[in-house]
Scaffold this motif. Structure first.
Motif, PDB file in Angstrom:
ATOM      1  N   MET A 151       0.832  -1.188   0.000  1.00  0.00           N
ATOM      2  CA  MET A 151       0.000   0.000   0.000  1.00  0.00           C
ATOM      3  C   MET A 151       0.871   1.244   0.000  1.00  0.00           C
ATOM      4  O   MET A 151       1.529   1.551   0.976  1.00  0.00           O
ATOM      5  CB  MET A 151      -0.905   0.000   1.223  1.00  0.00           C
ATOM      6  CG  MET A 151      -1.645   1.301   1.412  1.00  0.00           C
ATOM      7  SD  MET A 151      -2.942   1.126   2.608  1.00  0.00           S
ATOM      8  CE  MET A 151      -4.001   0.032   1.715  1.00  0.00           C
ATOM      9  N   ASP A 157       0.632 -12.224   0.903  1.00  0.00           N
ATOM     10  CA  ASP A 157      -0.652 -11.667   0.498  1.00  0.00           C
ATOM     11  C   ASP A 157      -1.483 -11.277   1.717  1.00  0.00           C
ATOM     12  O   ASP A 157      -1.839 -12.111   2.554  1.00  0.00           O
ATOM     13  CB  ASP A 157      -1.417 -12.700  -0.336  1.00  0.00           C
ATOM     14  CG  ASP A 157      -2.717 -12.139  -0.893  1.00  0.00           C
ATOM     15  OD1 ASP A 157      -2.772 -10.919  -1.142  1.00  0.00           O
ATOM     16  OD2 ASP A 157      -3.671 -12.909  -1.059  1.00  0.00           O
ATOM     17  N   GLY A 158      -1.750  -9.976   1.852  1.00  0.00           N
ATOM     18  CA  GLY A 158      -2.580  -9.482   2.942  1.00  0.00           C
ATOM     19  C   GLY A 158      -1.850  -9.227   4.234  1.00  0.00           C
ATOM     20  O   GLY A 158      -2.454  -8.720   5.186  1.00  0.00           O
ATOM     21  N   ASP A 188      -6.454  -3.862   1.636  1.00  0.00           N
ATOM     22  CA  ASP A 188      -5.545  -4.948   1.267  1.00  0.00           C
ATOM     23  C   ASP A 188      -4.684  -5.428   2.435  1.00  0.00           C
ATOM     24  O   ASP A 188      -3.837  -6.301   2.266  1.00  0.00           O
ATOM     25  CB  ASP A 188      -4.653  -4.549   0.092  1.00  0.00           C
ATOM     26  CG  ASP A 188      -4.071  -3.157   0.210  1.00  0.00           C
ATOM     27  OD1 ASP A 188      -4.413  -2.464   1.194  1.00  0.00           O
ATOM     28  OD2 ASP A 188      -3.284  -2.765  -0.663  1.00  0.00           O
ATOM     29  N   ARG A 201      -4.859  -7.502   5.810  1.00  0.00           N
ATOM     30  CA  ARG A 201      -5.728  -8.392   6.576  1.00  0.00           C
ATOM     31  C   ARG A 201      -5.073  -8.845   7.885  1.00  0.00           C
ATOM     32  O   ARG A 201      -5.754  -9.351   8.781  1.00  0.00           O
ATOM     33  CB  ARG A 201      -6.114  -9.613   5.739  1.00  0.00           C
ATOM     34  CG  ARG A 201      -6.908  -9.259   4.480  1.00  0.00           C
ATOM     35  CD  ARG A 201      -7.530 -10.472   3.827  1.00  0.00           C
ATOM     36  NE  ARG A 201      -6.531 -11.441   3.404  1.00  0.00           N
ATOM     37  CZ  ARG A 201      -5.861 -11.398   2.245  1.00  0.00           C
ATOM     38  NH1 ARG A 201      -6.082 -10.395   1.409  1.00  0.00           N
ATOM     39  NH2 ARG A 201      -4.987 -12.342   1.936  1.00  0.00           N
TER      40      ARG A 201
END
Length: 263
Positions: free
Chosen positions: A1, A18-19, A53, A55
């Motif tokens: 991000m 991922d995340g 995005d 988590r």
């Protein structure tokens, strides 16, 4: 991000799977928390909460240690300037309450030294993965000020009132292994496994049922919210002490590596 990585450079945020967003303590003097880093820690959790995005979050320290706490330069400024103490009080409240309010799981990986402001993040994380040989200590009363930051809101719940009083009043350092035994941390592993295990847990949480995980965390954190008044008092008392005489002797004794001589 991009917005998080651009805005919070002192925390070196990056996606490691991922995340999963990693925050890294990487600074001089055993990753001491600078004024910039303290301000970033006060603001980043709300941006993480609003980042679709992200988590899960994993927090660790560079160069084999977590964090030696607030830098002496920040303490020097706070001793001399009431406006700095007011700013630190507000930022400390924001760090603690924003971590509690952030619905996304936070995992810390603690090796080496974990003290002060760094320890706040390590122990307010939802899951703390700690090296057996890590050294944890809340150093406030050794410095000559009340135990503020996070300890009053969380330590009695984590390890019980008797242990919390003993550790906070004496500033007795404990190993990661002892911290797990008394319930202060989630689990301990060998030193070389800390980062891998913390990331594995964060990845598992990032891949889990998000509503179920977040609502469970938020429900559990009402135990912390119920103790918000005690936290507020302790942190205000800490800032009051920074303006008093004992902290000058406490800080001098740390710099000179000798026992303090409080009057």
């Amino acid at each position: 991000m991009p917005e998080i990585s651009d805005t919070y450079a002192s925390l070196h945020p990056s996606f490691v799977s991922d995340g999963v967003l990693e925050l890294l303590f990487d600074a001089p003097n055993l990753n001491a928390v600078s004024a910039e880093m303290h301000a970033d820690l006060a603001r980043i959790w709300r941006d993480i909460e609003n980042a679709p995005d992200v988590r899960a979050v994993v927090v660790r320290g560079a160069n084999g240690t977590f964090s030696a706490g607030g830098s002496f330069d920040v303490i020097d400024e706070a001793i001399e300037d009431p406006a700095v103490r007011t700013r630190l009080y507000q930022e400390t409240r924001d760090i603690v309450f924003a971590m509690i309010d952030c619905s996304k799981p936070i995992v810390s990986g603690i090796r080496g030294t974990a003290v002060g402001a760094g320890l706040v993040v390590g122990l307010l994380s939802d899951i703390s993965v700690v090296s057996r040989t890590a050294r944890l200590v809340d150093g406030h009363t050794r410095l000559g000020i009340a135990a503020g930051d996070h300890s009053v809101i969380s330590w009695p719940l984590l390890c019980g009132m008797a242990k919390a009083k003993y550790l906070l009043l004496t500033c007795e350092p404990i190993s990661g292994e002892e911290a797990e035994r008394i319930g202060l941390v989630s689990l301990t592993v060998d030193d070389e496994e800390v980062d891998t295990r913390a990331l594995k847990i964060a990845t598992r949480l990032a891949n889990g049922a998000q509503d179920a995980l977040r609502y469970t965390k938020q429900a559990l954190n009402y135990w912390y919210r119920d103790n918000g008044g005690a936290f507020d008092f302790s942190t205000m008392a800490e800032m009051f002490g920074i303006g008093g005489p004992d902290i000058r002797e406490g800080l001098a004794s740390l710099r000179e590596k000798r026992p303090p001589r409080f009057v």
